[in-house]
Design a protein around this motif. Structure first.
Motif, PDB file in Angstrom:
ATOM      1  N   LYS A   5      10.381   5.244  43.062  1.00 33.14           N
ATOM      2  CA  LYS A   5       9.729   5.392  42.097  1.00 33.14           C
ATOM      3  C   LYS A   5      10.511   6.593  41.153  1.00 33.14           C
ATOM      4  CE  LYS A   5       5.113   4.878  44.111  1.00 33.14           C
ATOM      5  NZ  LYS A   5       5.462   4.664  45.572  1.00 33.14           N
ATOM      6  N   ALA A   6      10.306   6.057  39.811  1.00 32.24           N
ATOM      7  CA  ALA A   6      10.960   6.927  38.682  1.00 32.24           C
ATOM      8  C   ALA A   6      10.391   8.547  38.768  1.00 32.24           C
ATOM      9  CB  ALA A   6      10.570   6.273  37.461  1.00 32.24           C
ATOM     10  N   LYS A   7       9.219   8.754  39.110  1.00 32.41           N
ATOM     11  CA  LYS A   7       8.564  10.010  39.286  1.00 32.41           C
ATOM     12  C   LYS A   7       9.408  10.938  40.088  1.00 32.41           C
ATOM     13  CE  LYS A   7       4.262   9.020  41.565  1.00 32.41           C
ATOM     14  NZ  LYS A   7       4.393   9.558  43.001  1.00 32.41           N
ATOM     15  N   ASP A   8       9.632  10.101  41.335  1.00 33.89           N
ATOM     16  CA  ASP A   8      10.290  10.706  42.498  1.00 33.89           C
ATOM     17  C   ASP A   8      11.723  11.233  42.100  1.00 33.89           C
ATOM     18  OD1 ASP A   8       8.274  10.532  44.220  1.00 33.89           O
ATOM     19  OD2 ASP A   8       8.704   8.755  44.837  1.00 33.89           O
ATOM     20  N   VAL A   9      12.469  10.527  41.290  1.00 31.50           N
ATOM     21  CA  VAL A   9      13.726  10.795  40.493  1.00 31.50           C
ATOM     22  C   VAL A   9      13.573  11.992  39.892  1.00 31.50           C
ATOM     23  CG1 VAL A   9      15.504  10.073  38.947  1.00 31.50           C
ATOM     24  CG2 VAL A   9      14.562   8.465  40.718  1.00 31.50           C
ATOM     25  N   PRO A 135      27.251  -0.053  47.497  1.00 26.67           N
ATOM     26  CA  PRO A 135      26.370  -0.957  48.363  1.00 26.67           C
ATOM     27  C   PRO A 135      25.352  -0.103  48.847  1.00 26.67           C
ATOM     28  CG  PRO A 135      28.860  -0.982  48.887  1.00 26.67           C
ATOM     29  CD  PRO A 135      28.823   0.180  48.004  1.00 26.67           C
ATOM     30  N   GLY A 136      24.303  -0.612  49.631  1.00 26.72           N
ATOM     31  CA  GLY A 136      23.352  -0.077  50.333  1.00 26.72           C
ATOM     32  C   GLY A 136      22.040  -0.017  49.463  1.00 26.72           C
ATOM     33  N   ASP A 137      21.135   0.978  50.005  1.00 29.69           N
ATOM     34  CA  ASP A 137      19.656   0.767  49.508  1.00 29.69           C
ATOM     35  C   ASP A 137      19.131   2.322  49.412  1.00 29.69           C
ATOM     36  OD1 ASP A 137      19.167   1.852  52.326  1.00 29.69           O
ATOM     37  OD2 ASP A 137      17.426   0.313  52.671  1.00 29.69           O
ATOM     38  N   GLN A 138      20.154   3.240  48.999  1.00 30.39           N
ATOM     39  CA  GLN A 138      19.906   4.667  48.875  1.00 30.39           C
ATOM     40  C   GLN A 138      20.308   4.808  47.198  1.00 30.39           C
ATOM     41  OE1 GLN A 138      22.181   6.639  52.002  1.00 30.39           O
ATOM     42  NE2 GLN A 138      20.206   6.659  53.083  1.00 30.39           N
ATOM     43  N   LEU A 139      19.490   6.182  47.008  1.00 31.79           N
ATOM     44  CA  LEU A 139      19.946   6.612  45.565  1.00 31.79           C
ATOM     45  C   LEU A 139      20.280   8.087  45.819  1.00 31.79           C
ATOM     46  CD1 LEU A 139      19.743   6.616  42.418  1.00 31.79           C
ATOM     47  CD2 LEU A 139      17.596   7.202  42.761  1.00 31.79           C
ATOM     48  N   LYS A 140      21.547   8.230  45.677  1.00 30.72           N
ATOM     49  CA  LYS A 140      22.005   9.615  45.756  1.00 30.72           C
ATOM     50  C   LYS A 140      22.270  10.400  44.321  1.00 30.72           C
ATOM     51  CE  LYS A 140      26.089  12.419  47.655  1.00 30.72           C
ATOM     52  NZ  LYS A 140      27.539  12.439  48.082  1.00 30.72           N
ATOM     53  N   ILE A 141      21.728  11.566  44.245  1.00 28.54           N
ATOM     54  CA  ILE A 141      21.656  12.170  42.929  1.00 28.54           C
ATOM     55  C   ILE A 141      22.394  13.896  42.978  1.00 28.54           C
ATOM     56  CG2 ILE A 141      20.247  13.238  40.939  1.00 28.54           C
ATOM     57  CD1 ILE A 141      18.131  11.325  42.068  1.00 28.54           C
ATOM     58  N   THR A 142      23.398  13.925  42.313  1.00 25.07           N
ATOM     59  CA  THR A 142      23.775  15.086  42.501  1.00 25.07           C
ATOM     60  C   THR A 142      23.826  15.983  40.805  1.00 25.07           C
ATOM     61  OG1 THR A 142      25.579  14.324  43.864  1.00 25.07           O
ATOM     62  CG2 THR A 142      26.095  16.480  42.741  1.00 25.07           C
ATOM     63  N   GLU A 278      22.971  18.329  45.836  1.00 23.39           N
ATOM     64  CA  GLU A 278      22.527  16.694  45.869  1.00 23.39           C
ATOM     65  C   GLU A 278      21.373  16.505  46.774  1.00 23.39           C
ATOM     66  OE1 GLU A 278      26.690  16.097  47.370  1.00 23.39           O
ATOM     67  OE2 GLU A 278      25.667  15.413  49.210  1.00 23.39           O
ATOM     68  N   ALA A 279      21.013  15.109  46.558  1.00 23.83           N
ATOM     69  CA  ALA A 279      19.801  14.673  47.417  1.00 23.83           C
ATOM     70  C   ALA A 279      19.823  13.170  47.435  1.00 23.83           C
ATOM     71  CB  ALA A 279      18.188  14.889  46.702  1.00 23.83           C
ATOM     72  N   VAL A 280      19.313  12.619  48.575  1.00 26.68           N
ATOM     73  CA  VAL A 280      19.510  11.258  48.896  1.00 26.68           C
ATOM     74  C   VAL A 280      17.965  10.706  48.936  1.00 26.68           C
ATOM     75  CG1 VAL A 280      20.200   9.505  50.404  1.00 26.68           C
ATOM     76  CG2 VAL A 280      21.782  11.380  49.941  1.00 26.68           C
TER      77      VAL A 280
END
Lengths: 281, 187
Positions: A5-9, A135-142, A278-280
């Motif tokens: 969800k965008a709000k979790d981003v 690749p994959g199904d994760q979103l990593k934000i730094t 960072e968070a995943v």
């Protein structure tokens, strides 16, 4: 397909903005303590003591480590199996920056129309967002807040291929030496070699995210990093620029294939307040 | 460490030398890029400055917002070189001391000698630590500039080091020369 969800981003980015500005990483702290042990100059030692004490106060009082809370540089690694729902990804990031900088009492340093009016955008947006699809199904934000003092000392050149390794060494060392006290040494030096103009600089910036002092996995590049650090610390600039043995804590080099005609080199300096979290999702 | 009071008297300035570590107490004014531009524009118009600059100390700084219950936010120095274009003019009308970080131009160093002034560095990035030495903060002018407004601060034991003294001493040059290892030398 995984839905995020965008709000979790937004809430994640907001949290990372404040955490990055309050809490220095353990790797940076360890490198600063080691510098304090090794430094011979009494004035530089005093400066390193102040830097270490500052990090303790910032963490305890949840105050920004530096009043320059930077532009919000955000690196996103987006897994190609991820679907962002409930909003636009980049708007969600900007909203996170807006909330984080407001809630954390962080300084807003972004100005619009930089060549003339220079009007503060008042919420530190827009973030500078670099996205890679992986690749994959994760979103990593730094989130890596970057201050003006060190960023202003960035350098870029395209060397002739004949200048080779020695040309690279001379360019990087002179960039750090001429920057002197301005980028708040002890610095971390990010170097990007190869690619195109913009690729070299993004490599240099990304190099700053590596664990401080962790050598490149490529032995030849690791050797170059070692020589660069030795040459830079021989300049005598020292912590705060007051003269000393430790001008930089580490040199991180990233490389990429270049055009047959080119040897691009980018230098991106990071002050001792080397902030990134960072968070995943 | 030497304790000094701001505004700093001429005899104290005369005795300061590049490399001296000091703790400053008293009153200092805060101003950075846009505030300097406005001060000079005011002088160009023949107007009056928003504070009497004679004998005073200017700190190049733009704080982070003040949290409830605090005197000021984090408050470390910004890069002084951006103020170089304006500094000799301010020294010529009586500014005596500057606190910032980073290299100054030759014109500024000459003006420091000519007008018997001093340039200190505070530790860039030690912003939460420095905030602890600020006991009072009031806006003097240009509130609309946000973090670039001119502030009047009261400080106690604000840590700084003399970079350029009125005798031509320059810690950035002298310190670096002292610790430079010539290429080829054993290290």
């Amino acid at each position: 397909m995984k839905e995020i969800k965008a709000k979790d981003v937004t809430s994640t980015v907001a949290r990372l903005c404040t955490e990055a500005n309050f809490f220095l990483g353990d790797d940076v702290l360890a490198a600063l303590r080691k510098a304090r042990e090794e430094e011979e100059s009494p004035v530089a030692r005093q400066i390193l003591d102040q830097i270490l004490e500052n990090s303790t106060i910032a963490a305890k009082d949840e105050m920004p480590l530096c009043q320059d809370c930077g532009l919000a540089i955000v690196f996103i690694e987006l897994g190609q199996e991820v679907h962002i729902s409930g909003g636009d990804l980049y708007q969600a990031v900007d909203e996170g920056v807006r909330q984080g900088y407001a809630e954390g009492y962080l300084r807003k340093s972004a100005v619009r129309q930089p060549f003339s009016a220079r009007v503060n955008t008042k919420d530190n947006t827009p973030a500078i967002i670099h996205t890679e699809v992986v690749p994959g199904d994760q979103l990593k934000i730094t989130v890596a807040p970057k201050g003006g003092g060190s960023e202003n000392m960035s350098r870029f050149t395209v060397l002739k291929p004949a200048q080779g390794r020695q040309g690279v060494v001379d360019f990087v060392v002179s960039a750090v030496e001429e920057a002197g006290s301005n980028p708040c040494p002890p610095t971390i030096v990010g170097v990007g070699i190869g690619g195109s103009a913009e690729k070299a600089m993004i490599l240099a910036k990304k190099a700053l995210l590596r664990t401080v002092g962790e050598p490149s996995p490529d032995p030849e590049v690791a050797e170059l990093e070692k020589e660069l650090l030795q040459r830079i610390n021989a300049t005598g600039v020292g912590a705060g620029g007051v003269g000393g043995r430790i001008t930089s804590l580490a040199v991180h080099v990233e490389t990429f294939p270049a055009h047959i005609a080119s040897l691009p080199v980018a230098v991106n300096l990071q002050c001792h307040s080397a902030r990134h979290k960072e968070a995943v999702l | 460490m030497q304790k000094i009071i701001s505004p700093i008297s001429d005899d104290v300035i005369e005795n300061l030398r590049a490399g001296d570590q000091v703790l400053i107490s008293g009153v200092i004014y805060v101003g950075r890029d846009s505030a300097h531009k406005r001060l000079i524009e005011t002088l160009d118009r023949g107007g009056e400055l928003p504070f009497d600059i004679r004998g005073q100390t200017i700190y190049y700084m733009g704080p982070s917002p003040t949290k409830p219950g605090h005197v000021i936010g984090s408050a470390g120095p910004t890069t002084s070189g951006r103020m170089d274009a304006y500094t000799p003019r301010l020294l010529s009308i009586g500014l005596k001391a500057m606190i910032g970080k980073g290299l100054r131009s030759d014109a500024v160093k000459e003006a420091i000698k000519e007008y018997k002034a001093v340039y200190f560095a505070a530790v860039g990035g030690a912003a939460a630590l420095i905030a602890k030495s600020i006991t009072k903060s009031d806006i003097v002018a240009y509130e609309e500039l946000g973090p670039e407004a001119i502030l009047r601060l009261e400080v106690k034991d604000f840590p700084a080091v003399v970079i350029n003294d009125m005798h031509g001493g320059d810690l950035y040059q002298e310190g670096k020369a002292k610790y430079k290892i010539q290429p080829g030398a054993a290290s």
